[in-house]
Design a protein around this motif. Sequence first.
Motif, short mmCIF file in Angstrom:
data_model
loop_
_atom_site.label_atom_id
_atom_site.label_comp_id
_atom_site.label_asym_id
_atom_site.label_seq_id
_atom_site.Cartn_x
_atom_site.Cartn_y
_atom_site.Cartn_z
N TYR A 3 0.83 -1.21 0.00
CA TYR A 3 0.00 0.00 0.00
C TYR A 3 0.87 1.26 0.00
CZ TYR A 3 -3.67 -3.33 1.21
OH TYR A 3 -4.53 -4.40 1.22
N LEU A 4 1.98 1.21 0.69
CA LEU A 4 2.90 2.34 0.68
C LEU A 4 3.46 2.55 -0.72
CD1 LEU A 4 4.60 4.54 2.02
CD2 LEU A 4 6.26 2.77 2.67
N GLU A 5 3.86 1.47 -1.37
CA GLU A 5 4.40 1.58 -2.72
C GLU A 5 3.35 2.12 -3.69
OE1 GLU A 5 7.65 1.18 -3.57
OE2 GLU A 5 7.80 1.09 -1.38
N GLN A 6 2.11 1.66 -3.53
CA GLN A 6 1.04 2.17 -4.39
C GLN A 6 0.84 3.67 -4.19
OE1 GLN A 6 -0.37 0.48 -6.69
NE2 GLN A 6 -2.25 1.56 -7.25
N ALA A 7 0.81 4.11 -2.95
CA ALA A 7 0.63 5.53 -2.66
C ALA A 7 1.77 6.35 -3.24
CB ALA A 7 0.53 5.75 -1.15
N LYS A 8 3.00 5.87 -3.12
CA LYS A 8 4.15 6.59 -3.66
C LYS A 8 4.08 6.69 -5.18
CE LYS A 8 8.11 5.16 -1.94
NZ LYS A 8 9.08 4.16 -1.39
N HIS A 9 3.65 5.63 -5.83
CA HIS A 9 3.53 5.65 -7.29
C HIS A 9 2.45 6.65 -7.73
CE1 HIS A 9 6.38 2.57 -8.22
NE2 HIS A 9 5.73 1.61 -7.59
N ILE A 10 1.33 6.67 -7.03
CA ILE A 10 0.26 7.61 -7.37
C ILE A 10 0.75 9.04 -7.17
CG2 ILE A 10 -2.09 8.39 -6.86
CD1 ILE A 10 -2.63 5.51 -5.83
N ALA A 11 1.44 9.27 -6.06
CA ALA A 11 1.98 10.60 -5.78
C ALA A 11 2.91 11.05 -6.90
CB ALA A 11 2.71 10.60 -4.44
N SER A 12 3.76 10.16 -7.36
CA SER A 12 4.69 10.50 -8.43
C SER A 12 3.94 10.84 -9.72
CB SER A 12 5.66 9.34 -8.67
OG SER A 12 6.59 9.65 -9.68
N PHE A 13 2.91 10.05 -10.02
CA PHE A 13 2.10 10.33 -11.21
C PHE A 13 1.51 11.73 -11.15
CE2 PHE A 13 -2.21 10.61 -12.92
CZ PHE A 13 -1.98 10.36 -14.28
N LEU A 14 0.98 12.10 -10.00
CA LEU A 14 0.34 13.40 -9.86
C LEU A 14 1.35 14.55 -9.90
CD1 LEU A 14 -2.28 12.61 -7.07
CD2 LEU A 14 -2.66 12.77 -9.53
N ILE A 15 2.39 14.44 -9.12
CA ILE A 15 3.35 15.53 -8.99
C ILE A 15 4.04 15.82 -10.32
CG2 ILE A 15 5.56 16.16 -7.93
CD1 ILE A 15 4.57 14.65 -5.40
N HIS A 16 4.31 14.78 -11.11
CA HIS A 16 5.08 14.96 -12.34
C HIS A 16 4.21 14.97 -13.59
CE1 HIS A 16 8.72 14.57 -10.01
NE2 HIS A 16 8.30 13.43 -9.51
N HIS A 17 2.90 15.02 -13.41
CA HIS A 17 2.03 15.01 -14.59
C HIS A 17 2.26 16.27 -15.42
CE1 HIS A 17 -1.50 14.77 -17.15
NE2 HIS A 17 -1.63 13.52 -16.77
N ASN B 193 -6.62 15.06 -18.26
CA ASN B 193 -6.60 14.91 -19.72
C ASN B 193 -7.60 15.80 -20.43
OD1 ASN B 193 -6.04 11.85 -18.51
ND2 ASN B 193 -4.65 12.49 -20.15
N ALA B 194 -8.32 16.63 -19.68
CA ALA B 194 -9.25 17.57 -20.31
C ALA B 194 -8.46 18.62 -21.09
CB ALA B 194 -10.11 18.24 -19.25
N GLN C 281 0.38 18.01 -17.19
CA GLN C 281 -0.68 19.00 -17.14
C GLN C 281 -1.01 19.45 -15.72
OE1 GLN C 281 -3.06 17.79 -21.27
NE2 GLN C 281 -4.21 18.39 -19.47
N MET C 282 -0.11 19.17 -14.80
CA MET C 282 -0.27 19.68 -13.44
C MET C 282 0.20 21.14 -13.42
SD MET C 282 -1.13 19.42 -10.22
CE MET C 282 -1.18 17.73 -9.58
N PRO C 283 -0.65 22.07 -13.02
CA PRO C 283 -0.23 23.48 -12.95
C PRO C 283 0.90 23.69 -11.94
CG PRO C 283 -2.62 23.28 -12.91
CD PRO C 283 -2.07 21.89 -12.74
N GLU C 284 1.59 24.81 -12.07
CA GLU C 284 2.73 25.10 -11.19
C GLU C 284 2.33 25.22 -9.73
OE1 GLU C 284 4.99 28.43 -12.49
OE2 GLU C 284 5.46 27.57 -14.46
N ASN C 285 1.11 25.66 -9.47
CA ASN C 285 0.68 25.79 -8.08
C ASN C 285 0.05 24.51 -7.53
OD1 ASN C 285 -1.84 25.76 -9.28
ND2 ASN C 285 -2.33 27.89 -8.80
N PHE C 286 0.02 23.47 -8.33
CA PHE C 286 -0.48 22.15 -7.95
C PHE C 286 -1.96 22.15 -7.55
CE2 PHE C 286 4.09 21.72 -7.61
CZ PHE C 286 4.31 20.49 -8.22
N ILE C 287 -2.72 23.07 -8.13
CA ILE C 287 -4.19 23.02 -8.04
C ILE C 287 -4.65 22.47 -9.39
CG2 ILE C 287 -6.31 24.25 -7.50
CD1 ILE C 287 -4.19 24.45 -5.28
N PRO C 288 -5.02 21.21 -9.46
CA PRO C 288 -5.22 20.58 -10.77
C PRO C 288 -6.48 21.04 -11.49
CG PRO C 288 -5.83 19.06 -9.02
CD PRO C 288 -5.21 20.26 -8.35
#
Length: 393
Positions: free
Chosen positions: A266-280, A294-295, A282-289
Motif C-alpha cells: 500500500y505504501l508503494e502504491q501511494a508513492k507511485h500515485i503521488a509520483s504520477f500526480l506531482i510529475h504530470h 486529460n481535459a 498538465q499539473m499546474p505550477e501551483n499544484f491546483i489541478p
Amino acid sequence: MRRYFLALLLTGLLWCNLATAQPLKTVVEKALAFSEQQSLLMARKYEHEAGVLPRSFEGGKNTVSDSRWWCSGFFPGSLWYLYENSKNPELLTFAKQYTDRVEREKYTTDNHDVGFMLYCSFGNGLRLTKEASYQKVLLTGAQSLATRYDPKVGLIRSWDHNKTIWQYPVIIDNIMNLELLLWASKQSGSEQLKKTALSHADKTMKHHFRPDFSSYHVVSYDRQTGLPHKKQTHQGYADDSAWSRGQAWGLYGYTYLYRETREKRYLEQAKHIASFLIHHPQMPENFIPYWDYNAPQKAGTPRDASAACIMASALIELGDFVNANTKKKYMEVVEKQIRTLASDEYTAKLGENGNFILMHSTGAFPFKSEIDAPLTYADYYYLEALSRLKKRL
C-alpha cells in the motif's frame, strides 16, 4: 547589457518576494482562524433548520442537503477540526449538533458512502471527545457498510443504479470508506471486517489502476467471475482519462491503508500515485489541478480545489512514511498548494461565497453540476490538511 540588468531586476524581485513571504506556520494559523469565523457563520445560518447540512453555493444561492447526500458528514467534520484547533466552546456545540443530524445513516445499506458520512463526523467527534455513543454509531455503520460486500466479487459495491450498464460497479471513491471498516475491526475484534477492507483494497489496486498509476473512475465486475467487464468514467473527461479528484482519492486511500496495516504494497502504491500526480505534464505550477488531467486546457477550463485539498492532506501524511528527500519533495508541493488555497485567489472573503471557505472546485463537470463552486468536502480536506500541517511545523 540590457538583458543582464533585466535579469538582475527579476532576480531581485524574486528574492524580495521570498524574503517578505509569510512563514508557512503563519499562513496556516491565519487560514485556520479565518476558517473558524466563516464556518461559524455557516453553522449559525442553519442552526434552527432541522436536518439541514451545507452542500455548495451556486448562482448566488446556497444548496443544502439532508443526511442522505453523500457529503453530509463533511461540515460536521470541519467543525470538529476547527474545534480541535481553537477549543472554542461554540464550535463544540455546533459540532455535536450537526453530527447528530447524520446519525440515521448508521443504518444505510443502499450505498457505499457510509464511511464518508460517519467517519468524518462521528469519527472525528469520537477522536476528540471519547463519547461512547459515537463509538456505537460507528460500529453499527461499519456493519451496514459491510453488507455491500460480495465475497464472490471481493469488493464493496458502490452503486445500485444503472443496472442495465453495470453489473457490480465499484468507483475509486470507495477506497475512502475502508477506513471505517479497519477502525471497526480493531475496536470489535472482527477479522471479517478487516478481510473485507483489504480484499477491496487489493482488487482495486489490481483492476482500477493503469500501468502509469492513474486510475479509472468506474470498474464494473461480472458477478459470476468476479472480473471486470467494463472500465469507464462517470465524472471524468473520458473513460481512459485521469479524473483529478479520483486520482486524489486513490492517493489518500492507499496512504491511510499503509498507516493502518503497515503492508508495504500500500505504501508503494501511494508513492507511485503521488509520483504520477506531482510529475504530470498538465499539473499546474501551483499544484491546483484541472478537473481532469486529460481535459483540453483552454481559457476557462475549471480547476478542482477539492482535489488539491485531498492531495495535500494525503501527501502530508505520506511524508511520514518515506525518506527525507522524498518527504521534502512532498512538502514543497504541499506548501505551494496551501499558500495558493489560503490566498485571495481561492479563499473567500468573510461572509461571502455562501459562507464556504474555498472557491473554485468542480463537482461533476459532465453533468454541469457544481462547476467553479465551493464544495463542503473541499473545505473539510483543506481543514484536515491545515490541521495536519500545523502539527508538523
